[in-house]
Design an enzyme around this catalytic site. Structure first.
Site, mmCIF file in Angstrom:
data_model
loop_
_atom_site.group_PDB
_atom_site.id
_atom_site.type_symbol
_atom_site.label_atom_id
_atom_site.label_comp_id
_atom_site.label_asym_id
_atom_site.label_seq_id
_atom_site.Cartn_x
_atom_site.Cartn_y
_atom_site.Cartn_z
ATOM 1 N N ASN A 1 2.250 9.111 1.480
ATOM 2 C CA ASN A 1 3.167 9.120 0.344
ATOM 3 C C ASN A 1 2.725 10.218 -0.616
ATOM 4 O O ASN A 1 1.739 10.062 -1.337
ATOM 5 C CB ASN A 1 3.141 7.741 -0.341
ATOM 6 C CG ASN A 1 4.026 7.694 -1.579
ATOM 7 O OD1 ASN A 1 4.829 8.588 -1.831
ATOM 8 N ND2 ASN A 1 3.874 6.642 -2.367
ATOM 9 N N LYS B 1 4.158 11.197 -3.225
ATOM 10 C CA LYS B 1 4.547 10.860 -4.596
ATOM 11 C C LYS B 1 5.199 12.072 -5.276
ATOM 12 O O LYS B 1 5.913 12.824 -4.620
ATOM 13 C CB LYS B 1 3.350 10.299 -5.367
ATOM 14 C CG LYS B 1 2.712 9.101 -4.650
ATOM 15 C CD LYS B 1 1.707 8.368 -5.487
ATOM 16 C CE LYS B 1 1.124 7.207 -4.703
ATOM 17 N NZ LYS B 1 0.193 6.394 -5.511
ATOM 18 N N HIS C 1 7.748 0.227 -3.907
ATOM 19 C CA HIS C 1 6.394 0.658 -4.242
ATOM 20 C C HIS C 1 6.045 0.157 -5.644
ATOM 21 O O HIS C 1 6.902 0.074 -6.523
ATOM 22 C CB HIS C 1 6.286 2.184 -4.175
ATOM 23 C CG HIS C 1 4.878 2.688 -4.234
ATOM 24 N ND1 HIS C 1 4.184 2.797 -5.417
ATOM 25 C CD2 HIS C 1 4.024 3.096 -3.253
ATOM 26 C CE1 HIS C 1 2.974 3.264 -5.168
ATOM 27 N NE2 HIS C 1 2.850 3.453 -3.863
ATOM 28 N N GLU D 1 4.686 1.474 -8.077
ATOM 29 C CA GLU D 1 5.017 2.392 -9.160
ATOM 30 C C GLU D 1 6.501 2.340 -9.499
ATOM 31 O O GLU D 1 6.885 2.511 -10.654
ATOM 32 C CB GLU D 1 4.574 3.811 -8.774
ATOM 33 C CG GLU D 1 3.061 3.948 -8.762
ATOM 34 C CD GLU D 1 2.531 5.079 -7.911
ATOM 35 O OE1 GLU D 1 1.300 5.194 -7.798
ATOM 36 O OE2 GLU D 1 3.346 5.841 -7.347
ATOM 37 N N GLU E 1 -0.200 -3.356 -0.909
ATOM 38 C CA GLU E 1 -0.912 -2.436 -1.791
ATOM 39 C C GLU E 1 -1.393 -3.191 -3.026
ATOM 40 O O GLU E 1 -0.602 -3.522 -3.905
ATOM 41 C CB GLU E 1 -0.013 -1.263 -2.196
ATOM 42 C CG GLU E 1 1.443 -1.633 -2.471
ATOM 43 C CD GLU E 1 2.202 -0.521 -3.165
ATOM 44 O OE1 GLU E 1 1.832 0.642 -3.004
ATOM 45 O OE2 GLU E 1 3.144 -0.839 -3.899
ATOM 46 N N GLY F 1 -5.153 4.574 -6.391
ATOM 47 C CA GLY F 1 -5.587 5.731 -7.146
ATOM 48 C C GLY F 1 -6.832 5.528 -7.975
ATOM 49 O O GLY F 1 -7.245 6.433 -8.699
ATOM 50 N N SER G 1 -6.088 3.324 -2.147
ATOM 51 C CA SER G 1 -7.252 4.221 -2.117
ATOM 52 C C SER G 1 -7.848 4.355 -0.722
ATOM 53 O O SER G 1 -9.071 4.342 -0.539
ATOM 54 C CB SER G 1 -8.326 3.759 -3.115
ATOM 55 O OG SER G 1 -7.862 3.883 -4.442
#
Length: 254
Positions: free
Chosen positions: A14, A16, A101, A103, A171, A177, A216
């Site tokens: 991904n 992003k 996702h 985010e 996730e 991250g 991560s």
């Protein structure tokens, strides 16, 4: 080693909101050059931002690396300025699309119902949705992670999904991250709980449905994570922007 129920590992990158044309082509070329020697059993997938889909797709055309998108609208067309419909992604050569996702859920307030509608739109366009679920640190710390994530999955599952037309990605939001990862025991327990929830809704098809880990993942920890029973691949963020890291993760999938 034989994949359970024929589940071939999927290593998905991904990208992003990263990359301009020159960078994207350089990365695609490096992946193409190294993919043949990666040696893993897994399928490789990259999900560039929308501006780069056509360019990267053209570069990857005819290769073993799949193209995917990072989101889609639940409607196939219409007055939805700035959005992209699943049939448009299919028309560009996408095979997969990420939906739900963390985010998107956090930054855009996407509900389980909206994520479900997007997953159903993807399937209607003959795309395979990668349905993301995961818990926050607060949920994990109070001991509710398994129950909350299972409920999130149940509310987000597209109707009629089967093992060929759905991928699930777990996730842990707090690990994305940050460099932090759950223990292998935590990862295994969550994947087991998600498989059980899939069985409740999909019956025997649950055994054919791939469940990826995302949080991560990098070359240095990929082998340990991918060896956890029930982990069928990885949804990779930052490490997918570095060809050597992404290929190292692919190598670990064998």
């Amino acid at each position: 080693m034989t994949e359970p129920a024929g589940r071939r590992p999927l290593i998905a990158g991904n990208w992003k909101m990263n990359g301009l044309k020159r960078e994207a082509l350089a990365l695609a070329d490096a992946l193409l050059a190294g993919a043949g020697g990666a040696g893993g059993r897994g399928e490789l997938l990259v999900c560039p931002p929308a501006t780069l889909l056509a360019l990267v797709g053209e570069r990857l055309k005819g290769s073993a690396i799949h193209l995917g998108a990072q989101d889609c609208h639940p409607k196939p067309s219409g007055a939805h300025t700035g959005d992209i419909a699943a049939p448009m992604l299919a028309d560009l050569g996408c095979r997969f699309v990420i939906v739900g996702h963390s985010e998107r859920r956090a930054d855009h307030g996407e509900s389980d119902a909206l994520v479900k509608a997007k997953a159903e739109a993807a399937r209607a366009a003959r795309l395979i949705p990668i349905l993301c679920v995961g818990e926050t640190l607060a949920v994990r710390d109070r001991g509710d992670a398994l129950a909350v994530v299972a409920a999130q999955l149940a509310a987000s599952l597209p109707a009629g999904a089967d093992g060929e037309t759905l991928v699930v990605a777990y996730e842990p939001v707090w690990a994305i991250g940050t460099g932090r990862t759950p223990t292998t025991a935590d990862i295994g327990a969550m994947h087991q709980a998600l498989r059980a929830e899939l069985k409740r809704h999909m019956g025997t098809e649950a055994e054919r449905t791939r469940i990826l880990y995302g949080g991560s993942v990098k070359g240095s920890n990929a082998a340990e994570i991918l060896a956890v029973p029930g982990v069928d691949g990885a949804l990779v963020g930052g490490a997918s922007l570095k060809a050597d890291e992404f290929l190292a993760i692919a190598q670990a999938s064998r």
